[in-house]
Design an enzyme around this catalytic site. Structure first.
Site, PDB file in Angstrom:
ATOM      1  N   LYS A 171       2.641   2.131   2.561  1.00 19.82           N
ATOM      2  CA  LYS A 171       2.536   2.711   3.910  1.00 19.82           C
ATOM      3  C   LYS A 171       3.661   2.161   4.790  1.00 19.82           C
ATOM      4  O   LYS A 171       3.820   0.960   4.918  1.00 19.82           O
ATOM      5  CB  LYS A 171       1.187   2.331   4.548  1.00 19.82           C
ATOM      6  CG  LYS A 171       0.055   3.267   4.193  1.00 19.82           C
ATOM      7  CD  LYS A 171      -1.140   3.045   5.135  1.00 19.82           C
ATOM      8  CE  LYS A 171      -1.894   4.326   5.359  1.00 19.82           C
ATOM      9  NZ  LYS A 171      -3.017   4.179   6.282  1.00 19.82           N
TER      10      LYS A 171
ATOM     11  N   LYS B  96       0.833  -1.212   0.000  1.00 21.36           N
ATOM     12  CA  LYS B  96       0.000   0.000   0.000  1.00 21.36           C
ATOM     13  C   LYS B  96       0.867   1.262   0.000  1.00 21.36           C
ATOM     14  O   LYS B  96       0.364   2.376  -0.016  1.00 21.36           O
ATOM     15  CB  LYS B  96      -0.897   0.018   1.239  1.00 21.36           C
ATOM     16  CG  LYS B  96      -2.024  -0.983   1.239  1.00 21.36           C
ATOM     17  CD  LYS B  96      -3.102  -0.624   2.256  1.00 21.36           C
ATOM     18  CE  LYS B  96      -2.800  -1.040   3.643  1.00 21.36           C
ATOM     19  NZ  LYS B  96      -3.922  -0.830   4.589  1.00 21.36           N
TER      20      LYS B  96
HETATM   21  N1  C2G Z   1     -10.088   6.689   9.896  1.00 19.62           N
HETATM   22  C1  C2G Z   1     -11.051   7.591  10.325  1.00 19.62           C
HETATM   23  N2  C2G Z   1     -10.671   8.794  10.802  1.00 19.62           N
HETATM   24  C2  C2G Z   1      -9.355   9.127  10.880  1.00 19.62           C
HETATM   25  C3  C2G Z   1      -8.371   8.208  10.465  1.00 19.62           C
HETATM   26  C4  C2G Z   1      -8.762   6.977   9.968  1.00 19.62           C
HETATM   27  O1  C2G Z   1     -12.260   7.293  10.261  1.00 19.62           O
HETATM   28  N3  C2G Z   1      -9.019  10.350  11.369  1.00 19.62           N
HETATM   29  C5  C2G Z   1     -10.537   5.390   9.384  1.00 19.62           C
HETATM   30  C6  C2G Z   1     -10.143   5.175   7.918  1.00 19.62           C
HETATM   31  O2  C2G Z   1     -11.087   5.807   7.062  1.00 19.62           O
HETATM   32  C7  C2G Z   1     -10.190   3.661   7.822  1.00 19.62           C
HETATM   33  C8  C2G Z   1      -9.776   3.209   9.237  1.00 19.62           C
HETATM   34  O3  C2G Z   1      -9.917   4.354  10.102  1.00 19.62           O
HETATM   35  O4  C2G Z   1     -11.528   3.228   7.580  1.00 19.62           O
HETATM   36  C9  C2G Z   1      -8.346   2.725   9.287  1.00 19.62           C
HETATM   37  O5  C2G Z   1      -7.533   3.748   8.734  1.00 19.62           O
HETATM   38  P1  C2G Z   1      -6.043   3.310   8.268  1.00 19.62           P
HETATM   39  O6  C2G Z   1      -5.388   2.603   9.389  1.00 19.62           O
HETATM   40  O7  C2G Z   1      -5.402   4.489   7.633  1.00 19.62           O
HETATM   41  O8  C2G Z   1      -6.393   2.201   7.187  1.00 19.62           O
HETATM   42  P2  C2G Z   1      -6.077   2.226   5.616  1.00 19.62           P
HETATM   43  O9  C2G Z   1      -4.622   2.334   5.397  1.00 19.62           O
HETATM   44  O10 C2G Z   1      -6.983   3.206   5.009  1.00 19.62           O
HETATM   45  O11 C2G Z   1      -6.427   0.703   5.214  1.00 19.62           O
HETATM   46  O12 C2G Z   1      -8.263  -2.660   2.480  1.00 19.62           O
HETATM   47  C10 C2G Z   1      -8.524  -1.431   3.147  1.00 19.62           C
HETATM   48  C11 C2G Z   1      -7.274  -0.872   3.746  1.00 19.62           C
HETATM   49  O13 C2G Z   1      -6.592  -1.843   4.505  1.00 19.62           O
HETATM   50  C12 C2G Z   1      -7.607   0.350   4.598  1.00 19.62           C
END
Ligand code: C2G
Length: 153
Positions: free
Chosen positions: A47, A45
């Site tokens: 990340k 990803k």
């Molecule tokens: N999130 C949120 N508010 C934030 C930060 C994150 O609602 N201030 C939500 C994101 O929208 C996501 C979840 O928390 O639904 C997890 O965020 P991340 O850890 O950044 O996950 P991500 O890298 O987006 O991985 O297959 C899907 C991916 O694995 C999602």
């Protein structure tokens, strides 16, 4: 008939934005299954995480609102997970809006508003900024101390 909700995420440096999302998803059903991205998948990803997968999985599993935490190894596992866990609702933050609409064939898909003002990226930036400020303050203090020491030499 229990309602099963599914989501996925990295959940690095776990914060209140993650918690808000998971609690809201849990409130939509009776059981919440959360896929936590492995370190290898995060590399795909693009990340870089601070907290290793083993610990991010334990933190998510330890939450009261989470019934089961599983590993997320790749993008394509969602359909299999939906079938395996008899999922009724797939939910994720609205930053992913539209990305998972194809799952509508298998279950309801919802995109929830993100929590403003907090993200793992912002936390990392704040920590590195603190390091920078700290270093500058230390340099200033060192300069002051050196000047004092010179006067007593
Ligand atoms: N999130 C949120 N508010 C934030 C930060 C994150 O609602 N201030 C939500 C994101 O929208 C996501 C979840 O928390 O639904 C997890 O965020 P991340 O850890 O950044 O996950 P991500 O890298 O987006 O991985 O297959 C899907 C991916 O694995 C999602």
């Amino acid at each position: 008939m229990s309602t099963v909700v599914l989501t996925y995420g990295t959940f690095d440096l776990f914060h209140v934005g993650h918690l808000n999302l998971l609690q809201r998803l849990r409130d939509m059903g009776d059981r919440l299954v959360v896929g936590v991205s492995t370190d290898e998948f995060n590399a795909l990803k693009g990340k870089r995480t601070i907290i290793r997968h083993e610990d991010r999985l334990r933190i998510v599993q330890g939450l009261k609102c989470v019934d089961l935490a599983i590993a997320e190894h790749h993008w394509e596992q969602k359909a299999d997970d939906i079938r395996k866990h008899d999922v009724d609702i797939f939910g994720i933050g609205e930053d992913w809006k539209g990305h998972f609409d194809e799952l509508e064939n298998l279950c309801k898909v919802v995109y929830l508003p993100r929590t403003q003002g907090i993200s793992s990226t912002q936390l990392k930036q704040a920590m590195s900024a603190l390091d920078k400020v700290h270093l500058d303050e230390l340099k200033q203090a060192l300069g002051t101390l050196s000047a004092i020491v010179e006067r007593f030499d």
